[in-house]
Design an enzyme around this catalytic site. Structure first.
Site, short mmCIF file in Angstrom:
data_model
loop_
_atom_site.label_atom_id
_atom_site.label_comp_id
_atom_site.label_asym_id
_atom_site.label_seq_id
_atom_site.Cartn_x
_atom_site.Cartn_y
_atom_site.Cartn_z
CG HIS A 157 0.40 26.12 0.96
ND1 HIS A 157 0.90 26.94 1.93
CD2 HIS A 157 -0.32 26.92 0.13
CE1 HIS A 157 0.49 28.19 1.70
NE2 HIS A 157 -0.26 28.20 0.62
CB SER A 278 17.30 -1.92 -2.43
OG SER A 278 17.36 -2.69 -1.24
CE LYS A 284 13.88 1.10 -1.62
NZ LYS A 284 13.32 2.09 -0.74
CD GLU A 291 17.86 9.26 -2.12
OE1 GLU A 291 17.95 8.34 -2.95
OE2 GLU A 291 17.82 9.05 -0.90
#
Ligand code: ARG
Length: 465
Positions: A157, A278, A284, A291
């Protein structure tokens, strides 16, 4: 102008829109190698069976070989008017060798031709996937061996459950990919039957030798029913379904990499090669590759879905609907392959942040189950009672703002007087993972054994890099 290849009964040529909806050359040109191999096998068989003269067949084969070179050297002009790869090749053959070219299509049709070409293409693609999967498995198993002792939290979980080792977590994916390989190998076995010679749908009156063409093209045997031969697209559906399941595995791992590389988790470092910056936030390092791997599964399942819907209502045998198989399939197969390659690169470069993982592994009272097991093993408590006692110990630790190993023996004994100081041995994360030596468990000794086993079997296989 009517179509050169089938325009005999037509008074005028197709409208512009008709041509656009009908043509597949823009994408099926990538079947050129398979198409030419299929035509050469067919021509050789026609000569051997006495259906065409040896002289004609020699011309045909020389012409086809030249066309292959022309295509590979980018000297071939593909024409939309000629619809597809089959007619583009045949039409060029006529330019090169004249009338003999027209004899090549004896005892076959584009229906058995396209099924053969596509099967050959899918088969080669599956072989490539099998190598890519093995390469990814090996990269995971190597990392698993290196990091067999590194502890991290294991989750259910997404709540800290019990400590596990990083190597163990990586090997979970090696197992999944092993099943993916087995599903693809299985699909390959089933698809390896040759449709060539089924002709349009009913077979042919010429004395062809289907076993010969099947063998020449590396198939195990010819397909046994001519209608099925040209109507079947199971082979690509099955590969897309196996690729979909596999892409789900890649996506789950990619999702973990996204989570693990966040500042909050900070469990792993991804290499510069597989992250991006970024344009506005200089600090970043985005896990874009992970992704995108996570996203690829969408188009792969999409292709499986899309093609299933194309096929579901088609009466036997061939319908032009089936031409829609290729674009979706090519896109899905290309992207699955790309996802495999990217994930392999990411895994090879991956390094765990061992301190952060270890610190988190001890959080969330993760060794509570070890206390319960100790109460069962040493004090002989029934597991349900041990669970209850442990629950009270956890509640006490929580109340005092302590970790389990920070409680005193007195604290523990206030809940269960028979507890001795030996219980503290099982409270450390290291001892917890070490104790889980059951087959397939997370103990470093087990993980090392499993990793070695995988590495040994994978190193024997040929691999794509
Ligand atoms: N381009 C077609 C396809 O991909 C080839 C088969 C065409 N057959 C036909 N009877 N029109 O399906």
């Amino acid at each position: 102008m009517t179509n050169k290849m089938w325009g005999g009964r037509f008074a005028s040529g197709p409208s512009e829109i008709m041509e656009e909806i009908n043509a597949s050359i823009s994408y099926d040109k990538r079947l050129y190698k398979e198409d030419i191999a299929g035509s050469i096998a067919h021509a050789e068989m026609l000569a051997e069976s006495g259906i065409l003269s040896k002289t004609d067949v020699k011309k045909i084969i020389d012409g086809l070989t030249q066309i292959k070179t022309e295509i590979e050297k980018d000297k071939f002009t593909f024409s939309r008017q000629l619809e597809d790869i089959h007619m583009n090749v045949e039409s060029r053959l006529r330019e090169l060798i004249g009338d003999a070219a027209g004899r090549l299509h004896t005892a076959r049709s584009r229906n058995d031709q396209v099924a053969t070409d596509f099967k050959l293409y899918v088969r080669a693609t599956v072989d490539h996937f099998l190598n890519q999967l093995a390469a990814l498995q090996l990269a995971l198993a190597n990392k698993a061996e290196t990091y067999a002792d590194v502890v991290m939290p294991g989750y259910t979980h997404l709540q800290t459950a019990q400590p596990v080792t990083f190597g163990h977590h990586l090997l979970a994916y090696t197992e999944m990919l092993g099943r993916d390989r087995s599903r693809l190998s299985d699909a390959r076995k089933r698809l390896n039957e040759c449709p060539l010679g089924a002709a349009a749908l009913a077979g042919t009156s010429f004395p062809i030798n289907r076993k010969m063409t099947a063998k020449a093209l590396g198939f195990d045997r010819p397909t046994a029913n001519s209608l099925d031969s040209v109507a079947d697209r199971d082979f690509i559906l099955e590969v897309l379904s196996a690729a979909s399941i596999s892409a789900i595995h890649l996506s789950r791992f990619a999702e973990e990499l996204v989570i693990w590389s966040s500042a909050e988790f900070n469990f792993v470092n991804l290499s510069d090669s597989f992250t991006t910056g970024s344009s506005i936030m200089p600090q970043k390092r985005n896990p874009d590759a992970a992704e995108l791997i996570r996203a690829k599964v969408g188009r792969i399942i999409g292709a499986f879905n899309g093609l299933s819907i194309v096929m579901k209502g088609l009466p036997l045998a061939y319908s032009k609907d089936m031409q829609e198989d290729k674009e979706m399939a090519f896109d899905a197969l290309d992207n699955y392959s790309l996802a495999l390659a990217a994930l392999t690169g990411m895994v090879k470069d991956l390094t765990p942040n061992e301190e952060k993982m270890a610190a988190s592994a001890g959080g969330g009272f993760s060794t509570a189950t070890d206390i319960a097991d100790w109460l069962v093993r040493v004090l002989g408590l029934p597991f349900r009672d041990a669970h209850h006692v442990t629950g009270s110990i956890v509640a006490l630790a929580e109340k005092q703002g302590l970790k389990l190993h920070e409680l005193t023996l007195k604290d523990m004994q206030s809940i269960e007087p028979k507890i001795t100081k030996a219980i503290f041995d099982v409270l450390s994360v290291q001892n917890s993972v070490k104790s889980r030596k059951s087959y397939g468990g997370t103990a470093p000794t087990e993980v090392r054994k499993m990793a070695r086993k995988w590495i040994k079997s994978l190193e024997k296989l040929p691999r794509a890099e």
